[in-house]
Structures are given as C-alpha cells and as structure tokens.
Scaffold this motif. Structure first.
Motif, short mmCIF file in Angstrom:
data_model
loop_
_atom_site.label_atom_id
_atom_site.label_comp_id
_atom_site.label_asym_id
_atom_site.label_seq_id
_atom_site.Cartn_x
_atom_site.Cartn_y
_atom_site.Cartn_z
N ARG A 171 14.48 -28.28 -38.90
CA ARG A 171 15.10 -27.97 -37.50
C ARG A 171 16.23 -29.29 -37.42
O ARG A 171 15.98 -30.35 -36.83
CB ARG A 171 14.21 -28.09 -36.16
N ILE B 183 16.90 -24.25 -38.65
CA ILE B 183 16.79 -23.93 -37.37
C ILE B 183 17.81 -24.54 -36.35
O ILE B 183 17.82 -26.03 -36.54
CB ILE B 183 15.42 -24.10 -36.60
N PRO C 254 12.48 -21.72 -33.77
CA PRO C 254 11.34 -21.68 -34.77
C PRO C 254 10.45 -20.22 -34.86
O PRO C 254 10.27 -19.85 -33.52
CB PRO C 254 10.26 -22.73 -34.30
N ASN D 56 11.93 -32.35 -38.81
CA ASN D 56 12.80 -32.43 -37.58
C ASN D 56 13.90 -33.44 -37.77
O ASN D 56 13.68 -34.65 -38.19
CB ASN D 56 11.84 -32.95 -36.25
#
Length: 270
Positions: A128, A152, A174, A183
């Motif tokens: 992400r 993402i 997600p 992350n």
C-alpha cells in the motif's frame, strides 16, 4: 575509541529534511561520529521552501542530507546528478555534496533488499503506497524475484504507473490479503489505536509477514496487532538502521563496525 574533535570551523555538517522530523537520524549519526572520532555533526530539519533548503545545502557546504517524505521525488529537479541507485527508481533519500555538486542517492532500496533476502520470492505480497519509498520497496521486491504482487494506491495515475513499471497489479483499495502485507504510507505515523491500520484485521490474520516502513513510532498499531497474531514483522526501524549506515558511509567514507552500528541503533531508539 578515538576522541571526537570539539565542534569548530572545520566541523562538517550533515542534516535531514522531512515533513515531520524525528530524533532517530540525529542520534544515530551523531553517536557514530563520536564512536569513530569524526569531526561531523548532524541535525534534522523540516521546511516549507524546498528550493531554498536545497540551495542552502549547496551554499553552506552541507556535506550530506537525508531526504524523507514528502520530498524524495520533488528534490530531483533541484540537484545536479542522480547516482544509479536513485536514477533507477526516480527517488532520492540521500544527497551528497561533492564540492558544490549535489548527487542524489537512494539507500532505501538496498535496505529493503537485505531485509527480504531470506523470503521465498514465490510468496505473494500486497503493498500500500505510491510515493518514493513505495518505488524503492517495489523495485527491491521485483529485483529479488517476487513476481506476484498488488500495489494499492487511491491515486489511480500514480498507482497504475508504479504497478506497470514493476509488472504488478493495481487496485485503489485493499481487496485481498496476501502472505506479505506492506505499508508504505503515513498510516499509523501518529501512533494511536487499531483505527490507524493500513489493512483490515482479517488480512493481517491471513498473512505470514507484516512489513511497515513507518519509522515513528517504531511500533505502530499495525505491527502490534501482527506481533499479537504471531506474525513475522519487519519494521521501519529495521529499514532506518540499514539505510542510515549507508548514508553514513557516503558522507564520511568510513564504515563503522557492527558493534558500533548496534550501539548507535540502540542509543537512537532511547
């Protein structure tokens, strides 16, 4: 231990620039300068005028500057040259001033490669983020042979471009879990509770490895939950130490011992 010289006119200055400066870099580098007896000093800064800040590095003969979010891409037009480590991913986390010529490097990439070296590249991941650190991380996974990944990013243009560049899928939110959750956003940077999670708790439960590049706090809600679930975790603090050592070498030409590095890392986290 060699005695570190007192700060004087010949002391070389290194610094960092980020939106939200922390203490880790200053404590880590200054501890190593002391351990190695080097006439250097390090200070963290923020800025609302990046052009002037980079001009100051050149004008004041600042030896080196660490670059953090959100400046890793924005500094590129302001410096003179990109080292291959930065040119390959269009992201700079380190500037070295060689007699007024500013050269951009990236030590994040190498740090991530080291941290994932023992993971089976057949493992799938979800990442992400879409900024400069996301580029370094995605490049490290691609170059380590990881073929199955999803990026993402809510920003479709940035997300699609990054995914296409490294041969991965893109999604704005997600939509699935994976064995590795990564992350590379500021989510969790403020600390807080489980509301500050980049992935749903169900995704964490299904994962094997959780990787959070957030450095402050060192233990985010995302990492805490993963530890409680018995997952392997890779932290932003892990990345910070490895990439900072390479910055130290670029600035000083000296590679500290493993004992000195471990001591500086412990000191920086106090």
């Amino acid at each position: 231990m060699t005695q570190k010289p007192l700060v004087g006119r010949d002391t070389r200055v290194c610094m960092s620039l980020s939106a939200r400066p922390g203490n880790f870099g200053s404590r880590f580098h200054n501890r190593l300068y002391e351990a190695c007896g080097l006439d250097f000093i390090y200070k963290a800064f923020s800025t609302t005028d990046l052009v002037a800040a980079i001009g100051g590095i050149r004008a004041l003969s600042i030896r080196g500057c660490a670059i953090s979010m959100p400046f890793k891409e924005a500094v590129i037009p302001l410096i003179d040259e990109l080292d291959p480590s930065a040119a390959a991913i269009d992201s700079v986390n380190t500037i070295v001033n060689d007699d007024g010529r500013l050269v951009g490097h990236n030590t994040d990439y190498g740090a991530v490669r080291l941290l994932i070296a023992d993971i089976d590249p057949a493992t799938d991941f979800v990442l992400r983020g879409s900024g400069g650190m996301a580029k370094a991380t995605a490049a490290a996974f691609r170059d380590a042979g990881f073929g199955k990944g999803t990026l993402i990013a809510r920003n479709e243009k940035a997300g699609r471009e990054l995914a296409d560049l490294y041969g991965y899928d893109w999604t704005p939110e997600p939509t699935r879990s994976a064995k590795i959750l990564i992350n590379v956003t500021p989510i969790g940077m403020d600390g807080g509770d489980l509301a500050a999670l980049p992935f749903e708790t169900s995704a964490i439960e299904q994962a094997d490895i959780v990787f959070d590049v957030v450095q402050y706090p060192a233990e985010t809600a995302f990492l805490r939950l993963a530890r409680l679930a018995g997952k392997r975790v890779i932290t932003g603090a892990d990345v910070a130490v490895l990439q900072a050592v390479e910055q130290f070498v670029l600035y000083t030409g000296v590679r500290p011992s493993e004992t000195q590095i471990a001591d500086a890392a412990t000191f920086a986290r106090l």
